[in-house]
Each structure stands twice: as C-alpha cells, then as structure tokens.
Design a protein around this motif. Structure first.
Motif, PDB file in Angstrom:
ATOM      1  N   PHE A   1       4.069  10.097   3.944  1.00 50.32           N
ATOM      2  CA  PHE A   1       3.430  10.257   2.649  1.00 50.32           C
ATOM      3  C   PHE A   1       4.378   9.784   1.540  1.00 50.32           C
ATOM      4  O   PHE A   1       5.549  10.143   1.520  1.00 50.32           O
ATOM      5  CB  PHE A   1       3.051  11.726   2.432  1.00 50.32           C
ATOM      6  CG  PHE A   1       2.590  12.036   1.040  1.00 50.32           C
ATOM      7  CD1 PHE A   1       1.388  11.541   0.570  1.00 50.32           C
ATOM      8  CD2 PHE A   1       3.369  12.808   0.197  1.00 50.32           C
ATOM      9  CE1 PHE A   1       0.968  11.817  -0.714  1.00 50.32           C
ATOM     10  CE2 PHE A   1       2.957  13.091  -1.094  1.00 50.32           C
ATOM     11  CZ  PHE A   1       1.748  12.596  -1.546  1.00 50.32           C
ATOM     12  N   GLY A   2       3.861   8.946   0.658  1.00 48.20           N
ATOM     13  CA  GLY A   2       4.646   8.444  -0.466  1.00 48.20           C
ATOM     14  C   GLY A   2       5.365   7.134  -0.207  1.00 48.20           C
ATOM     15  O   GLY A   2       5.767   6.465  -1.163  1.00 48.20           O
TER      16      GLY A   2
ATOM     17  N   ARG B   1       0.844  -1.182   0.000  1.00 49.54           N
ATOM     18  CA  ARG B   1       0.000   0.000   0.000  1.00 49.54           C
ATOM     19  C   ARG B   1       0.887   1.241   0.000  1.00 49.54           C
ATOM     20  O   ARG B   1       1.786   1.358   0.836  1.00 49.54           O
ATOM     21  CB  ARG B   1      -0.910   0.018   1.221  1.00 49.54           C
ATOM     22  CG  ARG B   1      -1.803   1.241   1.239  1.00 49.54           C
ATOM     23  CD  ARG B   1      -2.645   1.303   2.494  1.00 49.54           C
ATOM     24  NE  ARG B   1      -3.435   2.491   2.505  1.00 49.54           N
ATOM     25  CZ  ARG B   1      -4.738   2.549   2.266  1.00 49.54           C
ATOM     26  NH1 ARG B   1      -5.394   1.450   1.981  1.00 49.54           N
ATOM     27  NH2 ARG B   1      -5.379   3.682   2.313  1.00 49.54           N
ATOM     28  N   LYS B   2       0.607   2.147  -0.916  1.00 51.36           N
ATOM     29  CA  LYS B   2       1.313   3.424  -0.938  1.00 51.36           C
ATOM     30  C   LYS B   2       0.605   4.371   0.021  1.00 51.36           C
ATOM     31  O   LYS B   2      -0.623   4.500  -0.002  1.00 51.36           O
ATOM     32  CB  LYS B   2       1.323   4.002  -2.355  1.00 51.36           C
ATOM     33  CG  LYS B   2       2.166   5.249  -2.471  1.00 51.36           C
ATOM     34  CD  LYS B   2       2.296   5.689  -3.913  1.00 51.36           C
ATOM     35  CE  LYS B   2       3.221   6.896  -3.993  1.00 51.36           C
ATOM     36  NZ  LYS B   2       3.440   7.282  -5.392  1.00 51.36           N
TER      37      LYS B   2
ATOM     38  N   ASP C   1      -3.682   9.678   4.623  1.00 54.13           N
ATOM     39  CA  ASP C   1      -3.284   8.741   5.681  1.00 54.13           C
ATOM     40  C   ASP C   1      -2.425   9.406   6.755  1.00 54.13           C
ATOM     41  O   ASP C   1      -2.153   8.796   7.785  1.00 54.13           O
ATOM     42  CB  ASP C   1      -2.467   7.581   5.083  1.00 54.13           C
ATOM     43  CG  ASP C   1      -3.264   6.718   4.127  1.00 54.13           C
ATOM     44  OD1 ASP C   1      -4.477   6.537   4.331  1.00 54.13           O
ATOM     45  OD2 ASP C   1      -2.650   6.211   3.150  1.00 54.13           O
TER      46      ASP C   1
ATOM     47  N   GLU D   1      -0.950   7.478   1.277  1.00 50.95           N
ATOM     48  CA  GLU D   1      -1.552   8.649   0.654  1.00 50.95           C
ATOM     49  C   GLU D   1      -1.546   9.813   1.629  1.00 50.95           C
ATOM     50  O   GLU D   1      -1.428   9.639   2.848  1.00 50.95           O
ATOM     51  CB  GLU D   1      -2.983   8.319   0.230  1.00 50.95           C
ATOM     52  CG  GLU D   1      -3.049   7.179  -0.781  1.00 50.95           C
ATOM     53  CD  GLU D   1      -4.473   6.792  -1.124  1.00 50.95           C
ATOM     54  OE1 GLU D   1      -5.410   7.562  -0.838  1.00 50.95           O
ATOM     55  OE2 GLU D   1      -4.641   5.699  -1.686  1.00 50.95           O
ATOM     56  N   PHE D   2      -1.687  11.020   1.097  1.00 50.78           N
ATOM     57  CA  PHE D   2      -1.694  12.215   1.933  1.00 50.78           C
ATOM     58  C   PHE D   2      -2.766  12.124   3.022  1.00 50.78           C
ATOM     59  O   PHE D   2      -2.532  12.499   4.173  1.00 50.78           O
ATOM     60  CB  PHE D   2      -1.911  13.461   1.071  1.00 50.78           C
ATOM     61  CG  PHE D   2      -1.801  14.751   1.833  1.00 50.78           C
ATOM     62  CD1 PHE D   2      -0.573  15.231   2.240  1.00 50.78           C
ATOM     63  CD2 PHE D   2      -2.940  15.476   2.155  1.00 50.78           C
ATOM     64  CE1 PHE D   2      -0.470  16.408   2.953  1.00 50.78           C
ATOM     65  CE2 PHE D   2      -2.849  16.660   2.870  1.00 50.78           C
ATOM     66  CZ  PHE D   2      -1.607  17.129   3.267  1.00 50.78           C
TER      67      PHE D   2
END
Length: 139
Positions: free
Chosen positions: A71-72, A8-9, A14, A11-12
């Motif tokens: 993030f990222g 899972r990437k 998150d 995300e902002f």
C-alpha cells in the motif's frame, strides 16, 4: 510505438490481509496499461470502425512475482509489444517499485475481434489504422 510506461500508486483495495498487492491485481494493472497504451496511439480497447464493433479480449496471461509491493508504493509499469501478429498482440510487462526493485514481470496476449450484436467474438486482422501505429519491439 513499441514501448509505453505508466505509473500506478498502490491503493488499499489492491492489497491483501498481509498488506501486499494481491496477485490478481497485477492482471488489472496490465489491462489498464494496455488501455493507456492504446489511448496513447489514438485508439481504444473498444471502438467502432466502418460499422464494426471491435474489442480486444485477452486470451493468455502469465505473471512471475519477484518482490512484494505494498500500500502506498508507486509502481512503474513498462509495456513492450513483444509480438504484433495478424490478429493479435502480445505485450510484455515489467513492474518496478520506486526504489528500483523489480516487483513482477508478465505477458498478455489480446486478440482483435469483431463483436457481434449478440456478444459473439470473431478474430479479425488488426485494422491498418491501428497496426500502422504499432511496432514490434526489437528483441
């Protein structure tokens, strides 16, 4: 199957104001990994078998945070069936970043339940069509 891995990437949405993954998001990540595991088994967290609606509500969750994720970052989420009981399954989770750093470890227990028309829940034995596809991981 007793192990499953997904990615899972981050995300902002998150992250918190400090730019790290908010602690509560890990519960969402764990639930998503559980859903993907069940999908990989050919079943679902919400299904109907022989006219009975079945769900898997969580009854316990525990997390220990080791290192921040930001993030990222791409997180690898390892799910392991720690215990397969008569009516419940306990999953162990391990989160790592792309650089190999362990981010968090946790556990979650879900109970197989019949869902009544009025939303009531009643624990039931895990149907054989599911139980037969799940193995408890070796210790």
């Amino acid at each position: 199957m007793h192990e499953f891995t997904t990615r899972r990437k981050v995300e902002f949405a998150d992250t918190d104001m400090a730019g790290i993954v908010h602690f509560a998001r890990y519960a969402v990540f764990m639930e998503t990994a559980e859903h993907e595991f069940l999908d990989a088994l050919g079943t679902s967290v919400h299904l109907e078998l022989d006219g009975v609606k079945i769900g898997w509500p969580r009854v316990r969750i525990a997390l220990e945070y080791k290192n921040p994720a930001r993030f990222g970052d791409v997180l690898e989420i390892e799910l392991r069936v720690v215990r397969k009981g008569r009516t419940s399954m306990t999953y162990g989770f391990r989160f790592t970043r792309g650089d190999g750093a362990e981010v968090a470890v946790g556990e979650a227990t879900s109970v197989c339940c019949a869902v009544g028309d009025n939303g009531t829940l009643r624990a039931i034995p895990i149907p054989e069509v599911i139980a037969g596809r799940v193995e408890q991981a070796p210790r």
